[in-house]
Enzyme design. Structure first.
Site, PDB file in Angstrom:
ATOM      1  N   ARG A   1       0.824  -1.195   0.000  1.00  0.00           N
ATOM      2  CA  ARG A   1       0.000   0.000   0.000  1.00  0.00           C
ATOM      3  C   ARG A   1       0.869   1.260   0.000  1.00  0.00           C
ATOM      4  NH1 ARG A   1      -1.898   1.075   4.210  1.00  0.00           N
ATOM      5  NH2 ARG A   1      -0.972  -0.507   5.578  1.00  0.00           N
TER       6      ARG A   1
ATOM      7  N   LYS B   1      -8.777  -2.139   0.715  1.00  0.00           N
ATOM      8  CA  LYS B   1      -8.672  -1.249   1.858  1.00  0.00           C
ATOM      9  C   LYS B   1      -9.488   0.027   1.673  1.00  0.00           C
ATOM     10  CE  LYS B   1      -6.199  -3.742   4.611  1.00  0.00           C
ATOM     11  NZ  LYS B   1      -6.873  -4.360   5.791  1.00  0.00           N
TER      12      LYS B   1
ATOM     13  N   HIS C   1     -10.407  -4.009  12.431  1.00  0.00           N
ATOM     14  CA  HIS C   1      -9.341  -4.656  11.673  1.00  0.00           C
ATOM     15  C   HIS C   1      -8.941  -5.901  12.466  1.00  0.00           C
ATOM     16  CE1 HIS C   1      -5.008  -4.539   9.916  1.00  0.00           C
ATOM     17  NE2 HIS C   1      -5.815  -5.202   9.118  1.00  0.00           N
TER      18      HIS C   1
ATOM     19  N   SER D   1       0.228  -6.670  11.406  1.00  0.00           N
ATOM     20  CA  SER D   1       0.906  -7.644  10.555  1.00  0.00           C
ATOM     21  C   SER D   1       2.012  -8.359  11.328  1.00  0.00           C
ATOM     22  CB  SER D   1       1.500  -6.932   9.338  1.00  0.00           C
ATOM     23  OG  SER D   1       2.178  -7.837   8.505  1.00  0.00           O
TER      24      SER D   1
ATOM     25  N   LYS E   1      -2.578 -12.969  13.401  1.00  0.00           N
ATOM     26  CA  LYS E   1      -4.021 -12.752  13.281  1.00  0.00           C
ATOM     27  C   LYS E   1      -4.682 -13.787  12.377  1.00  0.00           C
ATOM     28  CE  LYS E   1      -4.992  -8.844  11.316  1.00  0.00           C
ATOM     29  NZ  LYS E   1      -5.554  -9.082   9.978  1.00  0.00           N
ATOM     30  N   THR E   2      -4.091 -14.026  11.212  1.00  0.00           N
ATOM     31  CA  THR E   2      -4.661 -14.998  10.278  1.00  0.00           C
ATOM     32  C   THR E   2      -4.390 -16.426  10.739  1.00  0.00           C
ATOM     33  OG1 THR E   2      -4.473 -13.482   8.405  1.00  0.00           O
ATOM     34  CG2 THR E   2      -4.619 -15.819   7.894  1.00  0.00           C
TER      35      THR E   2
ATOM     36  N   ASP F   1      -9.724 -10.659   8.281  1.00  0.00           N
ATOM     37  CA  ASP F   1      -9.120  -9.324   8.254  1.00  0.00           C
ATOM     38  C   ASP F   1     -10.034  -8.167   8.671  1.00  0.00           C
ATOM     39  OD1 ASP F   1      -6.784  -7.777   7.780  1.00  0.00           O
ATOM     40  OD2 ASP F   1      -7.619  -7.094   5.889  1.00  0.00           O
TER      41      ASP F   1
ATOM     42  N   ARG G   1       1.513 -12.307  -1.633  1.00  0.00           N
ATOM     43  CA  ARG G   1       0.141 -12.547  -1.154  1.00  0.00           C
ATOM     44  C   ARG G   1      -0.599 -13.524  -2.055  1.00  0.00           C
ATOM     45  NH1 ARG G   1      -1.931  -9.468   3.498  1.00  0.00           N
ATOM     46  NH2 ARG G   1      -0.425  -7.804   3.853  1.00  0.00           N
TER      47      ARG G   1
END
Length: 536
Positions: free
Chosen positions: A61, A201, A220, A238, A242-243, A257, A322
């Protein structure tokens, strides 16, 4: 102008200001979009059938190139210290120039939904220059039923034209890259970048602006739910897990997410996942790895060998490789994207200072403090030979996507926690036994055991101590977990060095939180870390 696919019966792109276009392809499915992307030379198939695309100079980003139109409505609503302003006149000029650039070009259109809760959904029309971008966003957002497309009316339109280069002097932006958001008129303009994550996003940012006014908390976070309907939310920046930690075979995945929390419970904003693939393996993350071998998945900036087999250990283009895939590619994913009110909130941090315990129970006030802090840590750049950690504070665990002041989100979260009796934990997936370079990463087996005890409620029966530096409650012993790692100080060879490192981190918390002190009440200010007498 010829059109292919399912077109919205109500309107085409003419109402968005487009004219004299080439072919416009509406709502194509995965197979057709893959064919288009390959025919256009945008991407190639891997040996296993996924579509691999490269994003050029932008492999992530561009937060410094993101702008919000400042007008009479948004001026008092936006957290301008965190968001860049663009005048309505500059936005109008940018829009006109991008529409002029699009003349004669072939475009792709997807009509999609942001938000699985019908009462809070954001119908979004995404117009792209690239076919692979159209497939990406089709994977990531919620795909309406075929019948619903006939009457689809967007509330948000995203125009993504990577080939257009903005003019900083003319368009009041910073570089040739720009992401400009007009919340009042429901329009986002993206130019000068091929990084597909900007589209995803942009929808999240729009929902973060719209939902708080309705009393709905945008988050988030990842989320899952157990067999008895016990939902859990996982906040984290990140690299904190989390995932990975929400992908539990024993629990149903709601999403990885972005979610909302409203009157009826939690709901996914998305219909897909955008997972990191650097060093991805079938052994460590079998569900995610399996998606990379499916037709329809988009691989972004992943290196292929001579046989077009992905090399997930190769980060030569970027560490931010990704894969984007529909949520139903995950075997235990929720079909509805919804669940009831969460029973548990997990705030994840990867503490590279090595001073935080692997798990701690938070009071509601401490939860708000740590939510507003949004702490994790990263290791310094090895190219400079520095091995000391760097603290990272991203308020609400997602500052780049927060158009409103963090206190609005914090107050919403505090009220929801109180209204629904939610138990909150801070989980450290970072270092133990010393800081990065001296200690080692928290054992994933221990993290999963502690997480399981937190989610099933058994952890609440443990005996707790009060941490001397952070004031939160830390379990003294948990079945199946080595008790030594529950007391970080005891894992260090030098207890005095631990105290010094802990005091240093406490100071960073206090310095960072100073900007929020006038926006929270005394109970939250009193939840700040500080040296205390430990209580058993």
């Amino acid at each position: 102008m010829t059109e292919h696919g399912i077109r919205n019966a109500a309107c085409g792109l003419d109402l968005a200001g487009f004219s004299d276009l080439g072919t416009v392809r509406y709502n194509l499915g995965a197979a057709a979009l893959v064919e288009e992307a390959i025919r256009n030379g945008e991407a190639e198939l891997t040996a296993h059938g996924a579509l691999r695309a490269l994003t050029g100079q932008h492999t992530g980003r561009s937060p410094k190139d993101k702008f919000i139109v400042r007008d009479a409505e948004t001026a008092p609503e936006i957290w301008w210290e965190n968001n860049r302003a663009m005048s309505p006149a500059a936005f109008a000029l940018l829009r006109a120039d991008m529409l002029d650039y699009a003349r004669g070009k072939s475009l792709y259109v997807q009509d999609l939904i942001g938000g699985a809760d019908a009462e809070n959904a954001l119908p979004s029309r995404v117009v792209t220059e690239f076919a692979w971008h159209s497939l990406f966003i089709r994977n990531l957002l919620i795909r309406p039923d075929r019948e619903a497309l006939a009457t689809f009316v967007p509330k948000l339109t995203i125009i993504d034209l990577p080939g257009f280069k903005a003019d900083p002097a003319r368009h009041e932006c910073r570089t040739e890259t720009v992401i400009a958001c007009d919340f009042v008129n429901g329009l986002v303009l993206i130019a000068g970048t091929s990084y597909a994550g900007e589209m995803k996003k942009s929808v999240f940012t729009a929902l973060n602006y719209l939902l708080p006014k309705k009393g709905v908390m945008p988050m988030h976070c990842s989320a899952n739910v157990g067999p008895s309907g016990d939902a859990a939310v996982f906040f984290g920046l990140s690299g904190t897990g989390k995932t990975t930690l929400s992908a539990d075979p024993a629990r149903t995945l709601i999403g990885d997410d972005e979610h909302g929390w409203g009157e009826h419970g939690i709901f996914n904003f998305e219909g897909g996942c955008y997972a990191k693939t650097i060093r991805l393996s079938a052994e460590a993350e079998p569900e995610i790895f399996a998606t990379t071998r499916r037709f329809g998945t988009v691989l972004e900036n992943v290196i292929l060998d001579e046989n077009r087999v992905p090399d997930f250990n190769d980060g030569s283009l970027t560490e931010n490789t990704r894969c984007a895939y529909p949520l139903d590619f995950i075997p235990n994913a929720s079909a509805t994207g919804t669940a009831g009110h969460p029973k548990t909130i997990i705030m994840l941090t990867a503490d590279a200072f090595g001073v935080m315990p692997p798990i701690a129970r938070l009071t509601p006030e401490q939860a708000m403090y740590h939510f507003l802090s949004g702490y994790t840590a990263k290791v310094a750049g090895t190219e400079k030979g520095v091995t000391e950690p760097e603290a990272t504070f991203s308020t609400c665990f997602g500052a780049p996507f927060m158009p409103r002041h963090p206190s609005e989100y914090g107050n919403l979260l505090r009220d929801l926690i109180a209204n629904h009796g939610v138990t909150c934990f801070l989980v450290n997936t970072g270092w133990t036994g010393g800081a990065y370079g001296a200690g080692h990463r928290m054992p994933i087996k221990a993290t999963r055991a502690l997480l399981a005890a937190a989610l099933d409620g058994s952890l609440n029966a443990a005996r707790f101590r009060t941490d001397a530096h952070f004031g939160f409650a830390v379990p003294v012993s948990v079945p199946g977990v080595d008790a030594r790692i529950l007391d970080p100080r005891s894992t260090w060879a030098d207890g005095a060095a631990y105290d010094q490192q802990a005091a240093r981190l406490v100071g960073m918390f206090i310095e960072n939180f100073a900007k929020f002190e006038s926006h929270v009440d005394g109970s939250v200010r009193d939840a700040a870390p500080g040296l205390r007498i430990a209580a058993e």
